[in-house]
Design a protein around this motif. Structure first.
Motif, PDB file in Angstrom:
ATOM      1  N   VAL A 254      36.940  43.168  52.530  1.00  0.00           N
ATOM      2  CA  VAL A 254      38.147  43.472  51.977  1.00  0.00           C
ATOM      3  C   VAL A 254      37.432  44.463  50.564  1.00  0.00           C
ATOM      4  CG1 VAL A 254      39.005  40.885  51.959  1.00  0.00           C
ATOM      5  CG2 VAL A 254      37.551  41.590  50.147  1.00  0.00           C
ATOM      6  N   VAL A 255      38.112  45.244  50.565  1.00  0.00           N
ATOM      7  CA  VAL A 255      38.243  46.269  49.467  1.00  0.00           C
ATOM      8  C   VAL A 255      38.753  46.314  47.854  1.00  0.00           C
ATOM      9  CG1 VAL A 255      38.238  49.198  48.913  1.00  0.00           C
ATOM     10  CG2 VAL A 255      38.039  47.674  51.122  1.00  0.00           C
ATOM     11  N   SER A 256      37.690  45.951  47.042  1.00  0.00           N
ATOM     12  CA  SER A 256      38.490  45.349  46.018  1.00  0.00           C
ATOM     13  C   SER A 256      37.825  45.949  44.474  1.00  0.00           C
ATOM     14  CB  SER A 256      37.786  44.422  45.487  1.00  0.00           C
ATOM     15  OG  SER A 256      38.854  43.558  44.451  1.00  0.00           O
ATOM     16  N   GLY A 257      39.119  46.944  43.670  1.00  0.00           N
ATOM     17  CA  GLY A 257      38.227  46.886  42.065  1.00  0.00           C
ATOM     18  C   GLY A 257      38.178  46.625  41.078  1.00  0.00           C
ATOM     19  N   ALA A 258      37.967  44.526  41.166  1.00  0.00           N
ATOM     20  CA  ALA A 258      37.887  43.703  40.680  1.00  0.00           C
ATOM     21  C   ALA A 258      36.364  43.604  40.264  1.00  0.00           C
ATOM     22  CB  ALA A 258      38.350  42.590  41.041  1.00  0.00           C
ATOM     23  N   GLN A 259      36.639  43.359  38.765  1.00  0.00           N
ATOM     24  CA  GLN A 259      34.985  43.321  38.432  1.00  0.00           C
ATOM     25  C   GLN A 259      34.371  42.331  38.115  1.00  0.00           C
ATOM     26  OE1 GLN A 259      33.428  45.710  36.514  1.00  0.00           O
ATOM     27  NE2 GLN A 259      35.242  46.806  36.684  1.00  0.00           N
ATOM     28  N   ASP A 260      35.853  40.887  38.364  1.00  0.00           N
ATOM     29  CA  ASP A 260      34.262  39.775  38.785  1.00  0.00           C
ATOM     30  C   ASP A 260      34.812  39.297  40.652  1.00  0.00           C
ATOM     31  OD1 ASP A 260      33.932  36.818  38.795  1.00  0.00           O
ATOM     32  OD2 ASP A 260      35.339  36.231  37.372  1.00  0.00           O
ATOM     33  N   THR A 261      33.868  40.017  40.559  1.00  0.00           N
ATOM     34  CA  THR A 261      34.136  39.632  42.714  1.00  0.00           C
ATOM     35  C   THR A 261      34.171  37.891  42.807  1.00  0.00           C
ATOM     36  OG1 THR A 261      32.404  40.401  43.259  1.00  0.00           O
ATOM     37  CG2 THR A 261      33.598  41.941  43.142  1.00  0.00           C
ATOM     38  N   ASP A 262      33.683  37.866  42.029  1.00  0.00           N
ATOM     39  CA  ASP A 262      33.639  36.168  42.306  1.00  0.00           C
ATOM     40  C   ASP A 262      34.616  35.186  42.121  1.00  0.00           C
ATOM     41  OD1 ASP A 262      30.429  36.587  42.791  1.00  0.00           O
ATOM     42  OD2 ASP A 262      29.844  35.715  41.126  1.00  0.00           O
ATOM     43  N   ALA A 263      35.290  35.501  41.016  1.00  0.00           N
ATOM     44  CA  ALA A 263      36.969  35.183  40.879  1.00  0.00           C
ATOM     45  C   ALA A 263      37.415  35.086  42.954  1.00  0.00           C
ATOM     46  CB  ALA A 263      37.554  35.478  39.754  1.00  0.00           C
ATOM     47  N   VAL A 264      36.966  36.915  42.586  1.00  0.00           N
ATOM     48  CA  VAL A 264      38.567  36.978  44.166  1.00  0.00           C
ATOM     49  C   VAL A 264      37.940  36.014  45.023  1.00  0.00           C
ATOM     50  CG1 VAL A 264      39.019  38.953  45.766  1.00  0.00           C
ATOM     51  CG2 VAL A 264      38.441  39.608  43.329  1.00  0.00           C
ATOM     52  N   LEU A 265      36.551  35.823  45.205  1.00  0.00           N
ATOM     53  CA  LEU A 265      35.688  34.929  46.586  1.00  0.00           C
ATOM     54  C   LEU A 265      36.451  34.123  46.567  1.00  0.00           C
ATOM     55  CD1 LEU A 265      32.102  37.119  46.340  1.00  0.00           C
ATOM     56  CD2 LEU A 265      34.686  37.036  48.040  1.00  0.00           C
ATOM     57  N   HIS A 266      36.363  33.453  45.140  1.00  0.00           N
ATOM     58  CA  HIS A 266      36.681  31.934  45.444  1.00  0.00           C
ATOM     59  C   HIS A 266      37.965  31.998  45.543  1.00  0.00           C
ATOM     60  CE1 HIS A 266      37.266  28.183  43.737  1.00  0.00           C
ATOM     61  NE2 HIS A 266      38.081  28.156  42.989  1.00  0.00           N
ATOM     62  N   VAL A 267      39.177  32.740  45.202  1.00  0.00           N
ATOM     63  CA  VAL A 267      40.404  32.662  45.317  1.00  0.00           C
ATOM     64  C   VAL A 267      40.690  33.559  47.080  1.00  0.00           C
ATOM     65  CG1 VAL A 267      43.015  33.835  45.069  1.00  0.00           C
ATOM     66  CG2 VAL A 267      41.240  33.363  43.182  1.00  0.00           C
ATOM     67  N   LEU A 268      40.343  34.002  47.437  1.00  0.00           N
ATOM     68  CA  LEU A 268      40.660  34.116  48.471  1.00  0.00           C
ATOM     69  C   LEU A 268      40.161  33.109  49.887  1.00  0.00           C
ATOM     70  CD1 LEU A 268      39.713  37.353  49.246  1.00  0.00           C
ATOM     71  CD2 LEU A 268      41.521  37.084  49.319  1.00  0.00           C
ATOM     72  N   ALA A 269      38.629  32.190  49.506  1.00  0.00           N
ATOM     73  CA  ALA A 269      38.244  31.309  50.696  1.00  0.00           C
ATOM     74  C   ALA A 269      39.254  29.881  50.045  1.00  0.00           C
ATOM     75  CB  ALA A 269      36.655  30.454  49.801  1.00  0.00           C
ATOM     76  N   GLU A 270      39.430  29.626  48.648  1.00  0.00           N
ATOM     77  CA  GLU A 270      40.079  28.431  49.404  1.00  0.00           C
ATOM     78  C   GLU A 270      41.965  28.990  49.811  1.00  0.00           C
ATOM     79  OE1 GLU A 270      39.443  25.102  47.723  1.00  0.00           O
ATOM     80  OE2 GLU A 270      37.849  26.099  47.949  1.00  0.00           O
ATOM     81  N   GLY A 271      42.405  30.077  49.010  1.00  0.00           N
ATOM     82  CA  GLY A 271      43.739  29.963  49.758  1.00  0.00           C
ATOM     83  C   GLY A 271      43.395  30.182  50.935  1.00  0.00           C
ATOM     84  N   LEU A 272      42.560  30.670  51.841  1.00  0.00           N
ATOM     85  CA  LEU A 272      42.469  30.499  53.441  1.00  0.00           C
ATOM     86  C   LEU A 272      41.881  29.307  54.161  1.00  0.00           C
ATOM     87  CD1 LEU A 272      40.107  33.615  54.478  1.00  0.00           C
ATOM     88  CD2 LEU A 272      41.683  33.766  55.192  1.00  0.00           C
ATOM     89  N   LYS A 273      41.369  28.308  52.694  1.00  0.00           N
ATOM     90  CA  LYS A 273      41.372  27.020  53.739  1.00  0.00           C
ATOM     91  C   LYS A 273      43.051  25.926  53.074  1.00  0.00           C
ATOM     92  CE  LYS A 273      38.298  24.262  50.825  1.00  0.00           C
ATOM     93  NZ  LYS A 273      37.386  23.674  50.718  1.00  0.00           N
ATOM     94  N   HIS A 274      43.016  26.324  53.003  1.00  0.00           N
ATOM     95  CA  HIS A 274      44.753  25.566  52.033  1.00  0.00           C
ATOM     96  C   HIS A 274      46.218  26.189  52.702  1.00  0.00           C
ATOM     97  CE1 HIS A 274      42.771  23.383  49.670  1.00  0.00           C
ATOM     98  NE2 HIS A 274      42.604  24.093  48.853  1.00  0.00           N
TER      99      HIS A 274
END
Length: 299
Positions: A254-274
Motif C-alpha cells: 500500500v502507498v501511504s503518505g501518513a506519518q504514523d504508518t504503525d496506526a495505518v498498519l493496525h487499522v488495515l490488519a484488524e479490518g482485514l480480520k474482521h
C-alpha cells in the motif's frame, strides 16, 4: 519499509467429539448393513455399506487433518500443517467418486442377473441407515459453512443418508410390485447425484491446493476496501491464498503518505480480520509506488 503481521490465526472449531461420534456410529452401521446385504443379496445394501466404509476412512482422514492443523508452526513447516485439511477434503472427494464407480459397475451387472430380494429386511436396515447418517451429518452441519474439511465430512454423511433414503424407496417398490430391478436402478441414480456433489468438492479442494483464493473472499472487494481507508493512496501486488480450509493469508503493498504508518498498519490488519476473515496479513507500506521493483522472479 515497515511490515505488519497479524499472527492471530484464530482457533479452529473442536470437531474431535463430532468425529468420534460419527466414526463410531458409522463403523457399527457398516458391520450391520454389510451383514444384512450378504444375507439378503441386496446390492443396494452392499453398495451403501461399501460407501459407508469409505466414509469411515474419509472421516478418519479428515479427523487426522483437523488434529494436524492445530499443531504449531515449526522450522520445517513455518505455516504449520493446516494444508492437511485441504488434502483431506480432496481425498474425501476421491473416495466418494471411487465408491460411485464401483456401485454403478456392480449395478450394471445386476441388471443382467436379477436377484430375488427380501424387501422388508432391506427396508428396516435402510431406515436405520437414514437415522445414523442424518445424525452424523448434523454433527458437521454448522462447521461445514466455514471449513471445507468439515464440509467434506458433512457431504459424506448427507450422501449416505440420501443413499439410505433411496434404498428405502427401492425396498418399498419391491414389496409393492416385486420389481427387483428397482434395487440396482436406485443405486445408479443416487450414485450419479452423489458424483456431482463430490466433483464439486474435489474441484474446490484442488483450487485451494493450488493457492486459489478461497471462495468466501472477493479480491476486488478486499482491494477496494483497502483503497478506501484513511492514509492509503494506492494498493497493488495483492495476493490472497489459503493456509488451511478455515484460515486465509494475504500480502499487499500500500502507498501511504501518513506519518504514523504503525496506526495505518493496525487499522488495515484488524479490518482485514474482521471484514474478510483474513487473520494473517503481511502489509508493506511505501511512500511511493515501487513500480517494477515490486516484481519478483516467478511473480
Amino acid at each position: 519499509m515497515p511490515h505488519d503481521h497479524a499472527h492471530d490465526h484464530g482457533t479452529p472449531a473442536d470437531l474431535g467429539p463430532a468425529f468420534r461420534w460419527a466414526v463410531g456410529l458409522n463403523t457399527a452401521y457398516v458391520i450391520v448393513e454389510a451383514a444384512a446385504g450378504f444375507l439378503t443379496g441386496s446390492l443396494a445394501l452392499l453398495a451403501d455399506a461399501a460407501h459407508n466404509l469409505t466414509d469411515v476412512a474419509g472421516l478418519l482422514i479428515a479427523w487426522g487433518a483437523a488434529v494436524l492443523a492445530k499443531h504449531s508452526a515449526t522450522r520445517a513447516h513455518s505455516w504449520g500443517l493446516g494444508r492437511a485439511t485441504i488434502m483431506a477434503a480432496m481425498l474425501n472427494a476421491l473416495a466418494i467418486l471411487i465408491g460411485v464407480v464401483w456401485v454403478i459397475w456392480e449395478a450394471a451387472h445386476r441388471f443382467q442377473t436379477p436377484v430375488d430380494l427380501p424387501g422388508l429386511t432391506i427396508l428396516v436396515v435402510a431406515l436405520v441407515g437414514i437415522a445414523v447418517n442424518t445424525g452424523s451429518a448434523l454433527l458437521f452441519m454448522r462447521a461445514r459453512k466455514v471449513d471445507l474439511n468439515a464440509r467434506g465430512a458433512f457431504l459424506h454423511m448427507a450422501a449416505d443418508a440420501a443413499v439410505s433414503g433411496a434404498v428405502v424407496l427401492a425396498a418399498t417398490g419391491i414389496l409393492l410390485t416385486g420389481w427387483t430391478w428397482l434395487d440396482p436402478a436406485v443405486a445408479i441414480a443416487v450414485s450419479l447425484l452423489i458424483a456431482v456433489t463430490a466433483a464439486g468438492l474435489f474441484r474446490e479442494a484442488l483450487h485451494l491446493s493450488l493457492d486459489g483464493v478461497p471462495g468466501q473472499v472477493d479480491p476486488a472487494a478486499v482491494a477496494d476496501w483497502l483503497g478506501r481507508q484513511d492514509g492509503v493512496r494506492d494498493v497493488h501486488d495483492l495476493h490472497i491464498w489459503p493456509l488451511s480450509t478455515t484460515h486465509t493469508a494475504l500480502s499487499v503493498h500500500v502507498v501511504s503518505g501518513a506519518q504514523d504508518t504503525d496506526a495505518v498498519l493496525h487499522v488495515l490488519a484488524e479490518g482485514l480480520k474482521h471484514e474478510f476473515g483474513i487473520a494473517h496479513s503481511t502489509i508493506q507500506v511505501e511512500r511511493e509506488p515501487c513500480g517494477t521493483s515490486c516484481l519478483r522472479p516467478g511473480a
